[in-house]
Design a protein around this motif. Structure first.
Motif, short mmCIF file in Angstrom:
data_model
loop_
_atom_site.label_atom_id
_atom_site.label_comp_id
_atom_site.label_asym_id
_atom_site.label_seq_id
_atom_site.Cartn_x
_atom_site.Cartn_y
_atom_site.Cartn_z
N GLY A 163 0.81 -1.21 0.00
CA GLY A 163 0.00 0.00 0.00
C GLY A 163 0.84 1.26 0.00
O GLY A 163 2.05 1.22 0.29
N THR A 164 0.22 2.37 -0.36
CA THR A 164 0.86 3.67 -0.30
C THR A 164 -0.12 4.69 0.25
O THR A 164 -1.32 4.44 0.36
CB THR A 164 1.32 4.18 -1.68
N MET A 165 0.40 5.89 0.55
CA MET A 165 -0.43 7.03 0.88
C MET A 165 -0.06 8.17 -0.07
O MET A 165 1.10 8.57 -0.13
CB MET A 165 -0.27 7.45 2.35
N CYS A 166 -1.03 8.64 -0.84
CA CYS A 166 -0.79 9.64 -1.89
C CYS A 166 -1.41 10.96 -1.48
O CYS A 166 -2.60 11.21 -1.70
CB CYS A 166 -1.38 9.15 -3.22
N LEU A 167 -0.58 11.82 -0.89
CA LEU A 167 -1.05 13.11 -0.39
C LEU A 167 -0.46 14.27 -1.19
O LEU A 167 -1.18 15.05 -1.80
CB LEU A 167 -0.67 13.28 1.08
N ILE A 200 5.91 10.00 -3.47
CA ILE A 200 5.13 8.85 -2.99
C ILE A 200 6.08 7.68 -2.77
O ILE A 200 6.53 7.02 -3.71
CB ILE A 200 4.02 8.48 -3.98
N SER A 201 6.40 7.43 -1.50
CA SER A 201 7.32 6.34 -1.16
C SER A 201 6.71 5.00 -1.55
O SER A 201 5.52 4.75 -1.32
CB SER A 201 7.60 6.35 0.35
N ALA A 202 7.53 4.15 -2.18
CA ALA A 202 7.09 2.83 -2.63
C ALA A 202 5.91 2.93 -3.60
O ALA A 202 5.09 2.03 -3.69
CB ALA A 202 6.74 1.93 -1.45
N GLY A 203 5.89 4.04 -4.36
CA GLY A 203 4.74 4.30 -5.22
C GLY A 203 4.63 3.40 -6.42
O GLY A 203 3.53 3.24 -6.98
N GLU A 257 12.15 10.31 -7.93
CA GLU A 257 12.93 11.40 -7.36
C GLU A 257 14.38 10.95 -7.17
O GLU A 257 14.65 9.82 -6.78
CB GLU A 257 12.33 11.82 -6.01
N HIS A 258 15.32 11.83 -7.45
CA HIS A 258 16.75 11.56 -7.24
C HIS A 258 17.13 12.15 -5.88
O HIS A 258 17.27 13.36 -5.74
CB HIS A 258 17.57 12.17 -8.38
N LYS A 259 17.31 11.29 -4.91
CA LYS A 259 17.33 11.70 -3.52
C LYS A 259 18.72 11.62 -2.90
O LYS A 259 19.61 10.93 -3.39
CB LYS A 259 16.36 10.82 -2.72
N MET A 260 18.85 12.30 -1.79
CA MET A 260 20.08 12.27 -0.99
C MET A 260 20.30 10.88 -0.39
O MET A 260 21.44 10.40 -0.31
CB MET A 260 19.97 13.32 0.12
N GLY A 261 19.25 10.25 0.06
CA GLY A 261 19.35 8.94 0.70
C GLY A 261 18.18 8.05 0.29
O GLY A 261 17.48 8.32 -0.68
N ILE A 262 17.99 6.97 1.06
CA ILE A 262 16.99 5.92 0.78
C ILE A 262 16.86 5.67 -0.73
O ILE A 262 15.77 5.61 -1.29
CB ILE A 262 15.61 6.22 1.43
N HIS A 263 18.00 5.49 -1.39
CA HIS A 263 18.04 5.33 -2.84
C HIS A 263 17.26 4.13 -3.32
O HIS A 263 16.72 4.13 -4.44
CB HIS A 263 19.49 5.20 -3.30
N SER A 264 17.19 3.08 -2.51
CA SER A 264 16.56 1.86 -3.00
C SER A 264 15.07 1.81 -2.72
O SER A 264 14.43 0.79 -2.99
CB SER A 264 17.25 0.63 -2.40
N ASN A 265 14.51 2.90 -2.20
CA ASN A 265 13.05 2.98 -2.14
C ASN A 265 12.56 3.87 -3.28
O ASN A 265 13.10 4.96 -3.50
CB ASN A 265 12.56 3.53 -0.81
N ALA A 266 11.57 3.39 -3.99
CA ALA A 266 11.06 4.11 -5.17
C ALA A 266 10.17 5.26 -4.73
O ALA A 266 8.98 5.08 -4.47
CB ALA A 266 10.29 3.15 -6.07
N THR A 267 10.74 6.45 -4.64
CA THR A 267 9.98 7.65 -4.31
C THR A 267 9.44 8.20 -5.62
O THR A 267 10.17 8.80 -6.41
CB THR A 267 10.85 8.68 -3.59
N ALA A 268 8.15 7.99 -5.87
CA ALA A 268 7.60 8.13 -7.21
C ALA A 268 6.80 9.40 -7.41
O ALA A 268 6.16 9.92 -6.48
CB ALA A 268 6.69 6.93 -7.52
N GLN A 269 6.85 9.89 -8.64
CA GLN A 269 5.92 10.90 -9.13
C GLN A 269 4.79 10.12 -9.82
O GLN A 269 5.02 9.44 -10.81
CB GLN A 269 6.60 11.82 -10.13
N LEU A 270 3.60 10.21 -9.27
CA LEU A 270 2.47 9.44 -9.80
C LEU A 270 1.50 10.35 -10.53
O LEU A 270 1.17 11.44 -10.05
CB LEU A 270 1.74 8.71 -8.67
N VAL A 271 1.05 9.90 -11.68
CA VAL A 271 0.04 10.60 -12.46
C VAL A 271 -1.22 9.75 -12.51
O VAL A 271 -1.15 8.54 -12.76
CB VAL A 271 0.55 10.88 -13.89
N LEU A 272 -2.35 10.38 -12.25
CA LEU A 272 -3.64 9.70 -12.34
C LEU A 272 -4.39 10.25 -13.55
O LEU A 272 -4.68 11.45 -13.62
CB LEU A 272 -4.47 9.91 -11.07
N GLU A 273 -4.66 9.38 -14.50
CA GLU A 273 -5.39 9.76 -15.72
C GLU A 273 -6.60 8.84 -15.84
O GLU A 273 -6.47 7.68 -16.23
CB GLU A 273 -4.49 9.64 -16.94
#
Length: 600
Positions: A163-167, A200-203, A257-273
């Motif tokens: 699951g995720t939380m998309c805020l 969105i972490s783990a998006g 996202e290209h992040k400072m840390g937690i590189h192996s978690n997919a911090t995603a830009q999500l689009v809803l269409e």
């Protein structure tokens, strides 16, 4: 290469000697049969999983990161991540504290929280994939329709789906009243959702068959601001009536996202269409439902920094005992060697003890808070549930902000112990610092947590919640204060309690005349109250240690002597920080707000 040993001995101390969790379990019918042996056995196996399965992937996952395929819009996690998650599911770990009605094991949340501390020490970025699923589970368990629960909870419980939380959206972070994602009702009772979410972490990932997104959006008739937000469940793949997966839904990853840390978690830009979702809870009341998930996440983020503090400390101690550098100021200690190990130097010890003191007090606070959460959710007495809920509400911003601030301090100090080697990737320390930094930012920045504590949790109810916790401290101080050997702990604890009471009253009075008084003081105030809570737990831990030392004499387990030494260090070297914090909290907003913004 770094190493990690699950701190089972200290966990057992906190669980069984300090907090005595099984005594509380006996009051809760659902947990009455959970005994010491059960708790210890679960955590021992959990520690093996964290250390043997997840920890070996930490550095390689950080170096490889996640890969986004722009054509397929899919994300590949680092090598070994899906396989480790499959073992996690096979072992039944996702279901540990979930409702048996949906396939869960029904164990107390406090046991699950201890397991998650170990997972976070082993690999925070990996742990975020299953960790967010727990928040989605809790939100749907509390606010989902019977159909939503039947569809999603068994799969979230088993770990087959995550699951995720998309805020957050590109133009709004904490101020969710600005969000623009739209939800249009359809004739069949579902909603067509369009918009964009970021951070969105783990998006998006390849570790589970489906991802259950909880999405905040606005209905066409929504009022402006946060009162017009609704919550929707939007699966990555449509779910048929028989539970099978159908076509891909209209929610996809546009980038990572290209992040400072937690590189192996997919911090995603999500689009809803034209994504299809269903309403969770009532229209325009999505924030209330989402707060179940957000509060679970805030406690989880505190556990992330606790985990990083512990693993950084362990590795810094190993290095300090092995690294030779100069001689001790009081004369050579390792006379058979060309120099002494750096652990003989006072400032190295200060850095190590800072991390240790923050880890051990943080563990006590997290265990206590998780136990209060178990009482809030499952105790048969409504008054007990209400009192526990108030305490969890008070402590949640402290767990999130104080522990993550301390995690940043501690991991930085532990990296410093390594000197130049700490700045080099091979030793693993710089990753802990990078990973720790995000914890102060997400799930509500620590400034937001500070405003929540002072504004909502303290001043809004005239200090009711804080006074209740203060009574807990006062009762302990009264009972233990008659002991001569406890004076070095009780006196500063009681003194700080009085100062917090005066500071709270003063800030409350000032806030009537100028609301900026709250904003100017909040961050310092949270840290003062955080130290009050830590001092309370350290005094209690010192009492347990003293009792065992007196009872066992020379045969006492050295663990208790180390606990007492660490308590004394905390009161001597860390608690005094409150003096300057109280002074700056009282100084008001004038020096912050007087300068015209054109002069910046």
């Amino acid at each position: 290469m770094p190493r990690y040993v699950p701190p089972l001995r200290d966990m057992q101390f906190v669980l069984h000697e300090l907090v005595q969790v099984t005594e509380t379990f006996k009051e809760i019918p659902a947990h009455a049969e959970v005994d010491v042996d059960t708790v210890n056995a679960v955590l021992e196996e959990g520690g093996k999983f964290a250390a043997q399965v997840v920890f070996p992937l930490n550095r390689s996952g950080d170096e490889e990161g996640c890969t986004h395929d722009k054509t397929t819009r899919e994300v590949r996690t680092p090598a070994g991540y899906p396989e480790a998650y499959a073992k996690y599911v096979e072992g039944g770990w996702p279901s540990l504290s979930c409702d048996p009605a949906y396939g869960g094991q029904g164990l107390p949340h406090v046991v699950n929280q201890c397991f998650y501390e170990m997972l976070n020490s082993a690999n925070q970025a990996w742990t975020m994939y299953p960790g967010l699923s727990h928040g989605a589970y809790e939100a749907l368990h509390a606010h989902g329709t019977p159909e939503q629960k039947a569809t999603y909870l068994p799969k979230l419980t088993s770990g087959e789906w995550t699951g995720t939380m998309c805020l957050t959206e590109p133009h709004c972070g904490t101020d969710l009243g600005l969000l623009r994602t739209k939800a249009e009702p359809l004739a069949d009772g579902t909603y067509r959702i369009n918009g964009a979410k970021i951070f969105i972490s783990a998006g998006e990932h390849d570790m589970a068959a489906n991802i259950v997104h909880l999405v905040l959006a606005r209905l066409p008739d929504a009022p402006a601001g946060s009162k017009g937000i609704s919550l929707f469940v939007v699966p990555k793949f449509h779910v048929a009536a028989d539970g099978s997966l159908g076509a891909r839904n209209g929610i996809f990853c546009a980038g990572l996202e290209h992040k400072m840390g937690i590189h192996s978690n997919a911090t995603a830009q999500l689009v809803l269409e034209d994504a299809i979702g269903t309403l969770v809870g009532e229209p325009h009341k999505g924030l209330q439902a989402m707060f179940v998930m957000m509060n679970a996440a805030r406690l989880g983020v505190g556990m992330q920094s606790l985990g990083l503090t512990e693993v950084a400390y362990q590795n810094a101690v190993d290095y300090a005992k092995d690294r030779l550098q100069m001689r001790a100021l009081t004369g050579p200690k390792a006379k058979d060697k060309p120099a002494d190990p750096i652990i003989v130097h006072p400032d190295v010890r200060k850095m190590l003890l800072t991390a240790r003191a923050y880890a051990e007090a943080g563990r006590a606070l997290c265990v206590h808070t998780a136990l209060m959460l178990d009482k809030e959710l499952s105790h048969p007495d409504a008054d007990v549930r209400r009192e526990a809920a108030d305490e969890v509400a008070l402590l949640t911003p402290i767990v999130k902000a104080f522990l993550t601030d301390n995690g940043w301090i501690a991991t930085s100090a532990c990296m410093q112990v390594f000197g130049g080697h700490g700045y080099v990737r091979e030793w693993g320390m710089e990753q802990y610092v990078r990973d720790a930094r995000i914890n102060m930012i997400y799930e509500g920045t620590n400034t937001i947590q500070s405003l929540d504590l002072l504004g909502r949790k303290v001043l809004a109810d005239n200090g009711k919640k804080l006074k209740a916790f203060g009574r807990r401290i006062a009762e302990f101080a009264e009972d233990a204060g008659v002991r001569e050997d406890m004076q070095e702990f009780i006196n500063p604890l009681a003194d700080l309690g009085d100062k917090v009471t005066k500071l709270t009253t003063e800030l409350g009075m000032k806030a009537f005349g100028n609301a900026d008084e709250v904003g100017a003081a909040a961050v310092d105030y949270l840290r003062v109250v955080g130290h009050l809570v830590f001092a309370y737990f350290w005094a209690r831990m010192a009492q347990v240690a003293l009792d065992r030392i007196q009872a066992d004499g020379d045969a006492v387990d050295p663990f208790y002597r180390a606990k007492l030494h660490t308590a004394r260090f905390y009161f001597a070297k860390l608690l005094p920080e409150t003096a300057s914090l109280i002074r700056t909290a009282r100084s008001g907003p004038a020096s912050l707000m007087a300068m015209d913004e054109s002069l910046f």
